[in-house]
Design a protein around this motif. Structure first.
Motif, PDB file in Angstrom:
ATOM      1  N   SER A  24      11.084   4.726  -1.943  1.00 27.69           N
ATOM      2  CA  SER A  24      10.652   3.941  -3.101  1.00 27.69           C
ATOM      3  C   SER A  24      11.188   2.529  -3.019  1.00 27.69           C
ATOM      4  CB  SER A  24      11.122   4.610  -4.397  1.00 27.69           C
ATOM      5  OG  SER A  24      10.525   5.882  -4.575  1.00 27.69           O
ATOM      6  N   ALA A  25      12.385   2.368  -2.450  1.00 32.78           N
ATOM      7  CA  ALA A  25      12.930   1.025  -2.250  1.00 32.78           C
ATOM      8  C   ALA A  25      12.090   0.248  -1.247  1.00 32.78           C
ATOM      9  CB  ALA A  25      14.376   1.116  -1.761  1.00 32.78           C
ATOM     10  N   LEU A  26      11.589   0.943  -0.222  1.00 26.95           N
ATOM     11  CA  LEU A  26      10.806   0.282   0.820  1.00 26.95           C
ATOM     12  C   LEU A  26       9.419  -0.115   0.332  1.00 26.95           C
ATOM     13  CD1 LEU A  26      10.738  -0.516   3.871  1.00 26.95           C
ATOM     14  CD2 LEU A  26       9.727   1.739   4.297  1.00 26.95           C
ATOM     15  N   MET A  27       8.754   0.780  -0.398  1.00 28.24           N
ATOM     16  CA  MET A  27       7.348   0.581  -0.740  1.00 28.24           C
ATOM     17  C   MET A  27       7.097   0.289  -2.222  1.00 28.24           C
ATOM     18  SD  MET A  27       6.037   0.906   2.235  1.00 28.24           S
ATOM     19  CE  MET A  27       4.305   0.782   1.757  1.00 28.24           C
ATOM     20  N   GLY A  28       8.095   0.531  -3.065  1.00 29.75           N
ATOM     21  CA  GLY A  28       7.909   0.445  -4.506  1.00 29.75           C
ATOM     22  C   GLY A  28       7.765   1.837  -5.097  1.00 29.75           C
ATOM     23  N   ILE A  72       4.355   1.057   5.880  1.00 33.12           N
ATOM     24  CA  ILE A  72       4.452  -0.334   6.335  1.00 33.12           C
ATOM     25  C   ILE A  72       4.382  -1.239   5.118  1.00 33.12           C
ATOM     26  CG2 ILE A  72       3.491  -2.146   7.796  1.00 33.12           C
ATOM     27  CD1 ILE A  72       4.465   0.207   9.431  1.00 33.12           C
ATOM     28  N   PRO A  73       5.489  -1.842   4.691  1.00 37.04           N
ATOM     29  CA  PRO A  73       5.480  -2.677   3.469  1.00 37.04           C
ATOM     30  C   PRO A  73       4.537  -3.867   3.578  1.00 37.04           C
ATOM     31  CG  PRO A  73       7.728  -2.301   4.246  1.00 37.04           C
ATOM     32  CD  PRO A  73       6.819  -1.785   5.317  1.00 37.04           C
ATOM     33  N   ASP A 121      10.848  -3.015   9.749  1.00 41.95           N
ATOM     34  CA  ASP A 121       9.545  -3.491   9.271  1.00 41.95           C
ATOM     35  C   ASP A 121       8.617  -2.337   8.926  1.00 41.95           C
ATOM     36  OD1 ASP A 121      10.123  -6.359  10.013  1.00 41.95           O
ATOM     37  OD2 ASP A 121      10.292  -5.421  11.978  1.00 41.95           O
ATOM     38  N   GLY A 122       9.098  -1.120   9.077  1.00 42.07           N
ATOM     39  CA  GLY A 122       8.297   0.052   8.760  1.00 42.07           C
ATOM     40  C   GLY A 122       9.103   1.309   8.968  1.00 42.07           C
ATOM     41  N   LEU A 123       8.551   2.420   8.503  1.00 41.43           N
ATOM     42  CA  LEU A 123       9.250   3.695   8.565  1.00 41.43           C
ATOM     43  C   LEU A 123       8.239   4.820   8.744  1.00 41.43           C
ATOM     44  CD1 LEU A 123      11.767   5.571   8.049  1.00 41.43           C
ATOM     45  CD2 LEU A 123      11.190   5.414   5.606  1.00 41.43           C
ATOM     46  N   MET A 124       8.513   5.699   9.703  1.00 41.51           N
ATOM     47  CA  MET A 124       7.789   6.956   9.828  1.00 41.51           C
ATOM     48  C   MET A 124       8.707   8.048   9.309  1.00 41.51           C
ATOM     49  SD  MET A 124       6.191   8.714  13.250  1.00 41.51           S
ATOM     50  CE  MET A 124       5.534  10.392  13.205  1.00 41.51           C
ATOM     51  N   THR A 125       8.249   8.814   8.332  1.00 41.40           N
ATOM     52  CA  THR A 125       9.124   9.787   7.698  1.00 41.40           C
ATOM     53  C   THR A 125       8.325  10.931   7.108  1.00 41.40           C
ATOM     54  OG1 THR A 125      10.944  10.027   6.100  1.00 41.40           O
ATOM     55  CG2 THR A 125       9.120   8.591   5.460  1.00 41.40           C
ATOM     56  N   VAL A 156      -0.915   7.284   5.981  1.00 41.92           N
ATOM     57  CA  VAL A 156      -0.567   5.895   6.256  1.00 41.92           C
ATOM     58  C   VAL A 156      -0.649   5.103   4.958  1.00 41.92           C
ATOM     59  CG1 VAL A 156      -1.149   3.822   7.581  1.00 41.92           C
ATOM     60  CG2 VAL A 156      -1.431   6.095   8.614  1.00 41.92           C
ATOM     61  N   VAL A 157       0.472   4.480   4.602  1.00 42.73           N
ATOM     62  CA  VAL A 157       0.569   3.683   3.381  1.00 42.73           C
ATOM     63  C   VAL A 157       0.998   2.275   3.784  1.00 42.73           C
ATOM     64  CG1 VAL A 157       1.574   3.501   1.077  1.00 42.73           C
ATOM     65  CG2 VAL A 157       1.290   5.756   2.139  1.00 42.73           C
ATOM     66  N   GLU A 158       0.128   1.303   3.551  1.00 39.53           N
ATOM     67  CA  GLU A 158       0.421  -0.083   3.915  1.00 39.53           C
ATOM     68  C   GLU A 158       0.341  -0.970   2.682  1.00 39.53           C
ATOM     69  OE1 GLU A 158      -0.976  -1.389   8.051  1.00 39.53           O
ATOM     70  OE2 GLU A 158      -2.533   0.014   7.439  1.00 39.53           O
ATOM     71  N   GLY A 159       1.349  -1.839   2.533  1.00 39.23           N
ATOM     72  CA  GLY A 159       1.338  -2.813   1.453  1.00 39.23           C
ATOM     73  C   GLY A 159       1.496  -2.188   0.077  1.00 39.23           C
ATOM     74  N   ALA A 160       1.437  -3.061  -0.929  1.00 37.84           N
ATOM     75  CA  ALA A 160       1.700  -2.630  -2.300  1.00 37.84           C
ATOM     76  C   ALA A 160       0.502  -1.980  -2.965  1.00 37.84           C
ATOM     77  CB  ALA A 160       2.173  -3.832  -3.126  1.00 37.84           C
ATOM     78  N   ASP A 161      -0.706  -2.299  -2.508  1.00 45.58           N
ATOM     79  CA  ASP A 161      -1.870  -1.789  -3.240  1.00 45.58           C
ATOM     80  C   ASP A 161      -3.086  -1.505  -2.352  1.00 45.58           C
ATOM     81  OD1 ASP A 161      -2.507  -4.365  -2.586  1.00 45.58           O
ATOM     82  OD2 ASP A 161      -2.605  -5.108  -4.651  1.00 45.58           O
ATOM     83  N   GLY A 162      -2.907  -1.477  -1.041  1.00 45.06           N
ATOM     84  CA  GLY A 162      -4.024  -1.203  -0.150  1.00 45.06           C
ATOM     85  C   GLY A 162      -4.399   0.259  -0.159  1.00 45.06           C
ATOM     86  N   PRO A 163      -5.513   0.610   0.450  1.00 44.77           N
ATOM     87  CA  PRO A 163      -5.936   2.015   0.493  1.00 44.77           C
ATOM     88  C   PRO A 163      -4.995   2.850   1.358  1.00 44.77           C
ATOM     89  CG  PRO A 163      -7.354   0.674   1.885  1.00 44.77           C
ATOM     90  CD  PRO A 163      -6.472  -0.281   1.136  1.00 44.77           C
TER      91      PRO A 163
END
Length: 343
Positions: free
Chosen positions: A310-314, A342-343, A292-296, A30-37
């Motif tokens: 990379s476009a979605l999350m950076g 989840i961006p 608003d999010g992607l499962m992949t 699970v990856v949320e936001g630009a810099d969260g854990p």
């Protein structure tokens, strides 16, 4: 952008050759936001990771046995169907294409044959299947499941793949590659999502063989995407718009669902009904309108799908996520583990 920016080293043992069993036992990063854990979770945690009112969007395309082995005279010819042209003709990528000329008859065995009608500018051919039987019937007789090269190059396709490489949502014949994010779902997981108040919608995008082709250009501006056919019904678009207006999130299950949703959405952010071809190519700098999010699953280095996530999350965020997944022994690619972005 330079394609090399999306490169990374993947140990060969991280490539999954079989899916997790049961399907929803796969891991999920699970990856949320630009810099969260980042969180190491499992696919079965999905109901607790989403909220009531969110909507998952699945691709209900069904994979057909789209790989054929045959002969033109003494020459061995391989064909991977890419996209339907009409009832009897398909665009196909041909192995040993230098031995094929327009007008040649290719015999695939089992009474299945096709005329190589026309070579297209990208090197593919239009194949016109002979006889009166539906092409789908011919493929069931002579074709095999089109496993990605990174699996098929390491083991033989077998009867188990007919089940493993098909999602529980498969309903519309026409894909030559599975929408692999949906392979993780089981009736038990869907029931748990229903109980959690998470909505579910389906669209159709017939994934083509172009998804297996490497990016040969050095710069993303020079890469040409192959088109694929998709459909979003008007009532589905209406329900997705209503869910967002009510505060819910639209989470695409798989890059195929995401690409079609974005193709159907204009600058106003309203998802519209869609029926036709799309060749949308999403790279960093793209402004997302529909999701608003992607499962992949985890994608190949320097692939168009690595560019999409990379476009979605950076780009830096995704390179860090992939480094984490490799270090923590996640399983990669079509039969591998999943991620929730989840961006």
């Amino acid at each position: 952008m330079k394609v090399d920016l999306f490169d990374f080293d993947l140990p060969p043992e991280r490539i999954a050759l079989r899916p997790a069993r049961p399907r929803d036992a796969a891991r999920m990063l699970v990856v949320e936001g630009a810099d969260g854990p980042m969180r190491d979770c499992g696919v079965r945690d999905l109901p607790s990771l989403l909220k009531a009112g969110d909507v998952l969007v699945f691709n209900d395309t069904r994979v057909i046995p789209a790989q054929l082995e045959g002969r033109r005279g003494e020459a061995r010819i391989g064909a991977t169907l890419h996209k339907r042209v009409d009832l009897r003709r398909w665009q196909a990528f041909i192995r040993n294409a230098k031995r094929v000329r327009s007008g040649d008859l290719i015999e695939f065995g089992g009474g299945v044959s096709a005329i190589a009608e026309e070579r297209l500018p990208d090197g593919s051919f239009i194949l016109a299947f002979q006889g009166d039987e539906p092409v789908e019937v011919l493929l069931e007789r002579a074709g095999r499941m089109p496993l990605p090269p990174y699996i098929a190059g390491k083991r033989e396709t077998d009867a188990q793949d007919r089940e493993d490489y098909q999602t529980m949502f498969a309903a519309e014949d026409g894909a030559v590659a599975a929408p692999t994010a949906s392979l993780h779902f089981t009736p038990e997981l869907v029931a748990a999502l229903d109980e959690a108040g998470v909505g579910r919608e389906t669209l159709t995008l017939h994934v083509g063989a172009g998804t297996f082709l490497p990016v040969k250009a050095e710069d993303t501006d020079d890469h040409a995407m192959h088109s694929e056919w998709g459909r979003i019904e008007p009532e589905v678009a209406d329900r997705l718009n209503a869910a967002r207006e009510a505060g819910g999130r639209v989470v695409a299950v798989g890059t195929t669902s995401l690409r079609l949703l974005e193709s159907a959405t204009q600058a106003d952010g309203v998802i519209r009904a869609f029926a036709g071809d799309t060749d949308i190519f999403i790279t960093p700098g793209y402004r997302f309108r529909a999701v608003d999010g992607l499962m992949t699953n985890f994608h190949l280095p320097k692939s168009t799908l690595m560019m999409l996530v990379s476009a979605l999350m950076g780009r830096e965020r995704m390179m860090a996520a992939y480094a984490h997944a490799i270090a923590n022994e996640y399983r990669f690619y079509s039969y591998g583990d999943s991620s929730l972005l989840i961006p």
